[in-house]
Each structure stands twice: as C-alpha cells, then as structure tokens.
Enzyme design. Structure first.
Site, PDB file in Angstrom:
ATOM      1  N   ASP A  42       0.394 -15.679  10.304  1.00  0.00           N
ATOM      2  CA  ASP A  42      -0.640 -14.770   9.831  1.00  0.00           C
ATOM      3  C   ASP A  42      -1.024 -15.112   8.392  1.00  0.00           C
ATOM      4  O   ASP A  42      -0.483 -16.029   7.778  1.00  0.00           O
ATOM      5  CB  ASP A  42      -0.206 -13.303   9.989  1.00  0.00           C
ATOM      6  CG  ASP A  42       0.987 -12.914   9.127  1.00  0.00           C
ATOM      7  OD1 ASP A  42       1.170 -13.511   8.051  1.00  0.00           O
ATOM      8  OD2 ASP A  42       1.726 -11.982   9.522  1.00  0.00           O
ATOM      9  N   LYS A  63      -5.498 -12.119   9.913  1.00  0.00           N
ATOM     10  CA  LYS A  63      -6.297 -10.924  10.167  1.00  0.00           C
ATOM     11  C   LYS A  63      -6.621 -10.259   8.839  1.00  0.00           C
ATOM     12  O   LYS A  63      -5.800 -10.215   7.937  1.00  0.00           O
ATOM     13  CB  LYS A  63      -5.531  -9.927  11.045  1.00  0.00           C
ATOM     14  CG  LYS A  63      -5.220 -10.445  12.440  1.00  0.00           C
ATOM     15  CD  LYS A  63      -4.407  -9.440  13.226  1.00  0.00           C
ATOM     16  CE  LYS A  63      -4.061  -9.976  14.603  1.00  0.00           C
ATOM     17  NZ  LYS A  63      -3.224  -9.029  15.376  1.00  0.00           N
ATOM     18  N   MET A 175      -1.152  -0.971   4.169  1.00  0.00           N
ATOM     19  CA  MET A 175      -2.574  -1.092   4.524  1.00  0.00           C
ATOM     20  C   MET A 175      -3.365   0.137   4.091  1.00  0.00           C
ATOM     21  O   MET A 175      -4.246   0.615   4.807  1.00  0.00           O
ATOM     22  CB  MET A 175      -2.727  -1.319   6.038  1.00  0.00           C
ATOM     23  CG  MET A 175      -2.055  -2.580   6.532  1.00  0.00           C
ATOM     24  SD  MET A 175      -2.059  -2.749   8.347  1.00  0.00           S
ATOM     25  CE  MET A 175      -0.781  -1.561   8.801  1.00  0.00           C
TER      26      MET A 175
END
Length: 258
Positions: A42, A63, A175
């Site tokens: 990632d 992502k 996040m």
C-alpha cells in the site's frame, strides 16, 4: 474449500510494515520481505522498507481518500491468483494488517480460495507514533481504557462513539484529518469537554514526524493552520498532555481560546 498445500501452490503473507521506521520491522516481517516472489504494497509503506527487496517484483495498490489504484475485490483476486501460480506473495501493509488494514478481508479471500495464508503482525501507527512522542495511550493516573476508531469508515455520521472519549479514557482516531472539525463537533456534542487535550501525530516514527498538541475545540483549526497531511492519527484524552513540555503548551492554548 479445501486448502491446497501442494508444491505448485504458493502462499500469501499479510505482513505489517509498521508505522514507517524500518528498524521497527519484526525479524519475521523482514525475512518475509527478503524471501518474497512478489510484494503487493500500500501507499503507507516507507520506501526504505521496500528498498530491502530491491530486486523483487512489486505491485502498488495505494489507496487515498476517494481514489483507489485498485479496488479491494481486485486486490483479493490478485493475491489469490499469484499464489495459485506458485508465488510467495507478501501483502505489505503500513502499521498492522488487522487494524484498519483490511487484512481480515484478504485473509477471508485466501481461505475461501484454498490458498495458504499467514499474518505477520506489525506495530500499529498509533502505538509507534505515541511511543515516539513519549505519550502512553493508557496511564494509571489518567486513562484505563483506549479505543481505536476510523474517522471516515462508513461515514462519520453512522458511527456511535458515545462513551469512547472523556475522563479516564483515550480515543485514537485513524483517517480523521479530513473530518477533524466534524469529529471535534461530534465529541463536544456528546459531552466531551471542549478543553480536553488532543494531539495530532503526523508521520509517526519517520524523520519528518511532528507532534502537535492543542485542545478539542481547536482540533480542526490546528490541522488547517499547521497544514497536517496523512499519515496522521489523532489522540483525544488526558494522555495527549503527556510528554515533554506538553502541559505548558496546552495551558497556553487553552488561555488563548478562552
């Protein structure tokens, strides 16, 4: 489906790369990276970690918010397909695979396809960043519980955080940078004191790491004026006031906002 352990079938290793510092890799994680036929990684994996296996084939499935290089179903299919070709596939993830890393979904896909799968845990972003900041996530004098939540998982409005933050508790938000103002408003509306200490831990364990402290009512403004970018975690609770000159800094901020 029955598991295929024949020599022709490879395997998938879900490997935690930790929060960034290559020195925080486990020995088992490093060995897996060096022995991989293919690394699927990632966007949070530090380039210094990828450099350990410079001659190994790599696929980036990075992502970002509202922008994915590859959808999760396609990642699952890729892992399974490459393992069935006999490859030792390392799925390298920032932090720990099972803390907001979708490792559970990938493990399920491998199991369903009969592909051998193993998880090698890593140091989570919150634990690594907090350790660097000398900030204990629990402390017997101020916090006996810690909770990890995602600040954008399935939409902020759908999440029930009642009782997760406040006196005697620590809330760690992954996040949450893009939704920080909404997070502060939500917690204050739920009864958390506006002057509750908060800390933003940006790029934890990396050379460019920053520890930014303030109070809850100032969280959104802090992130804007300091230009905070991901990866970063938010810590809400009295533990955010620990480490270095944090208490003096928070006192000054609270006076300015009063």
């Amino acid at each position: 489906m029955e598991r295929d352990d024949s020599p022709a079938c490879g395997r998938v290793l879900l490997v935690g790369a930790g929060p960034g510092d290559p020195g925080l890799l486990t020995v088992k994680a490093r060995d897996a990276i060096l022995a991989a036929d293919l690394i699927v990684h990632d966007g949070l994996v530090d380039p210094r970690i990828l450099a350990l296996a410079r001659d190994t084939s790599r696929v980036s499935v990075a992502k970002a918010r509202s922008r994915h290089t590859m959808r999760q179903d396609a990642i699952n299919d890729l892992l399974v397909a490459e393992a069935k070709r006999g490859k030792r596939v390392v799925r390298l993830k920032g932090g720990d695979p099972f803390i907001f890393g979708r490792g559970g979904e990938e493990a399920d896909a491998c199991i369903a396809a009969g592909v051998p799968v193993e998880v090698i845990p890593g140091i989570s972003a919150a634990m690594g960043a907090a350790a660097q900041a000398l900030m204990p996530l629990t402390h017997r004098r101020v916090s006996s519980a810690v909770t990890f939540v995602a600040g954008q998982c399935q939409g902020l409005s759908e999440q029930d955080w009642t009782g997760l933050a406040g006196a005697g508790r620590t809330l760690v938000i992954y996040m949450g940078i893009a939704t920080s103002q909404a997070i502060a408003d939500k917690l204050i509306a739920d009864g958390v004191a506006p002057d509750m200490p908060v800390a933003v831990l940006e790029n934890g364990t990396r050379p460019e790491a920053r520890v930014l402290r303030s109070v809850l009512v100032d969280l959104g403004a802090l992130i804007v004026r300091e230009g905070v970018v991901s990866p970063a975690v938010i810590v809400v609770g009295m533990v955010a006031a620990r480490g270095g000159a944090a208490l003096n800094q928070l006192a000054t901020t609270a006076e300015m906002l009063a």
